[in-house]
Design an enzyme around this catalytic site. Structure first.
Site, PDB file in Angstrom:
ATOM      1  N   GLY A  33     -11.881   5.225  -5.596  1.00  0.00           N
ATOM      2  CA  GLY A  33     -10.964   4.388  -4.821  1.00  0.00           C
ATOM      3  C   GLY A  33      -9.915   3.745  -5.721  1.00  0.00           C
ATOM      4  N   HIS A  34     -10.367   3.162  -6.840  1.00  0.00           N
ATOM      5  CA  HIS A  34      -9.412   2.553  -7.781  1.00  0.00           C
ATOM      6  C   HIS A  34      -8.466   3.617  -8.339  1.00  0.00           C
ATOM      7  CE1 HIS A  34     -12.991  -0.215  -8.313  1.00  0.00           C
ATOM      8  NE2 HIS A  34     -12.046  -1.072  -8.028  1.00  0.00           N
ATOM      9  N   GLN A 150      -9.176  -8.907   2.664  1.00  0.00           N
ATOM     10  CA  GLN A 150      -8.515  -9.257   1.394  1.00  0.00           C
ATOM     11  C   GLN A 150      -7.052  -8.808   1.421  1.00  0.00           C
ATOM     12  OE1 GLN A 150     -10.131  -8.950  -2.765  1.00  0.00           O
ATOM     13  NE2 GLN A 150      -9.022  -7.015  -2.762  1.00  0.00           N
ATOM     14  N   MET A 181     -16.433   4.166  -1.141  1.00  0.00           N
ATOM     15  CA  MET A 181     -16.615   3.900  -2.574  1.00  0.00           C
ATOM     16  C   MET A 181     -16.638   2.396  -2.829  1.00  0.00           C
ATOM     17  SD  MET A 181     -16.781   6.706  -4.228  1.00  0.00           S
ATOM     18  CE  MET A 181     -16.535   8.433  -3.850  1.00  0.00           C
ATOM     19  N   SER A 183     -18.076  -0.488  -6.156  1.00  0.00           N
ATOM     20  CA  SER A 183     -18.822  -0.677  -7.403  1.00  0.00           C
ATOM     21  C   SER A 183     -20.265  -1.062  -7.091  1.00  0.00           C
ATOM     22  CB  SER A 183     -18.171  -1.768  -8.239  1.00  0.00           C
ATOM     23  OG  SER A 183     -16.806  -1.495  -8.387  1.00  0.00           O
TER      24      SER A 183
HETATM   25  O1  PAF Z   1     -10.577  -6.227  -4.973  1.00  0.00           O
HETATM   26  C1  PAF Z   1     -10.853  -6.624  -6.120  1.00  0.00           C
HETATM   27  O2  PAF Z   1     -11.301  -5.870  -6.979  1.00  0.00           O
HETATM   28  C2  PAF Z   1     -10.627  -8.082  -6.476  1.00  0.00           C
HETATM   29  O3  PAF Z   1     -10.891  -8.906  -5.382  1.00  0.00           O
HETATM   30  C3  PAF Z   1      -9.226  -8.362  -7.042  1.00  0.00           C
HETATM   31  C4  PAF Z   1      -8.135  -8.081  -6.018  1.00  0.00           C
HETATM   32  C5  PAF Z   1      -8.986  -7.511  -8.286  1.00  0.00           C
HETATM   33  C6  PAF Z   1      -9.110  -9.835  -7.450  1.00  0.00           C
HETATM   34  O4  PAF Z   1     -10.068 -10.178  -8.402  1.00  0.00           O
END
Ligand code: PAF
Length: 278
Positions: A33-34, A150, A181, A183
């Site tokens: 995902g990242h 978020q 996905m 962590s």
């Molecule tokens: O989604 C995340 O991994 C976190 O909430 C973020 C946006 C990096 C802020 O710490």
């Protein structure tokens, strides 16, 4: 790819990067995902900056910050392969120096869903993201749809505080069996990993009902509840069928809406969502 830690190093490195800059904030322990966010930024921007910072202020007292998985060498290799130019890995002291006492709070949107279950979480998220935005000064910032609330909260903050940054929300990346996905998936044992597919299955069942004409939001919530309650290893925390923008619970689905849920699989808390009515 360059890696920096202090603010001074970051500012110096940013001076050398051509714009537009795309920014991918992360807490590390990266997954597909990242990587998809970094790849999208690579396609759309002249330079790509990522941050890796396990933000202590977004963890509640019962959420295990110390246990959060970390693997910096692997993360850096993945970011380099995705074409990232610069990675900022600040320490907690860089982000929250002694005497720190300024917080960014988005009201309203942070009250339901994740906000109701994780008091203070979004204040930690918006505070750190505002600091990261100020430090990096990107033209675009990339977030995953998996953390739908978020993304909505960050969009609101960006607008309300006049950050000149386009927020790009990218599709959730899933395993072949549908598990989103995360962590946190690494905490699951093999039985729990199998049971965790119920999030995708229950969202799929509710979406199928919507697609065959069901518009009663409580009926859609019940379809998700029934699927989850049928999975013995999984404990439901909430299901929601809410307006996509306001996150208010619906009685009828009439426009773009968010089906979402949080569950515990064993001790691991997982969330997922689908957008309907687009
Ligand atoms: O989604 C995340 O991994 C976190 O909430 C973020 C946006 C990096 C802020 O710490």
């Amino acid at each position: 790819m360059q890696t920096v830690t202090t603010l001074a190093e970051l500012r110096l490195a940013l001076e050398r990067l051509p714009g537009p800059v795309g920014f991918v904030p992360t807490m590390g322990y990266l997954h597909a995902g990242h990587v998809s966010l970094a790849e999208r930024a690579r396609k759309e921007c002249a330079s790509v900056v990522a941050s890796i910072f396990v933000n202590p202020t977004q963890f509640g007292p019962n959420e295990d910050l110390a246990k959060y998985p970390r693997d910096l060498p692997r993360d850096l290799a993945l970011l380099e392969a995705a074409g990232v130019d610069l990675v900022w890995t600040p320490t907690p002291e860089v982000v929250y120096p002694p005497g720190f006492q300024t917080w960014v709070t988005v009201e309203g949107l942070t009250s339901p869903l994740e906000g109701a279950q994780r008091p203070g979480h979004f204040c930690g998220v918006t505070t750190v993201v505002a600091k990261l935005f100020n430090a990096v000064g990107p033209q675009k910032a990339y977030f995953g749809q998996k953390d739908a609330q978020q993304a909505a909260v960050i969009r609101r903050m960006t607008k309300d505080l006049d950050f000149p940054i386009e927020i790009v929300v990218c599709p959730t990346v899933r395993a072949a069996d549908g598990l989103a996905m995360s962590s946190r998936n690494t905490y699951l044992n093999p039985e729990e990993r199998q049971a965790a597919t119920v999030l995708f299955r229950s969202l799929t069942a509710a979406k199928a009902a919507y697609e065959t004409g069901e518009r009663d939001a409580e009926r859609l919530r019940q379809i998700m509840r029934d699927a989850i309650n049928a999975e013995p290893l999984v404990r439901l925390q909430y299901v929601s069928c809410a307006d996509y923008d306001t996150l208010e619970e619906l009685t009828q689905v009439t426009g773009k809406s968010l089906l979402s849920m949080a569950v515990f699989v064993g001790k691991t808390r997982l969330i997922d969502n689908f957008v309907i009515g687009e």
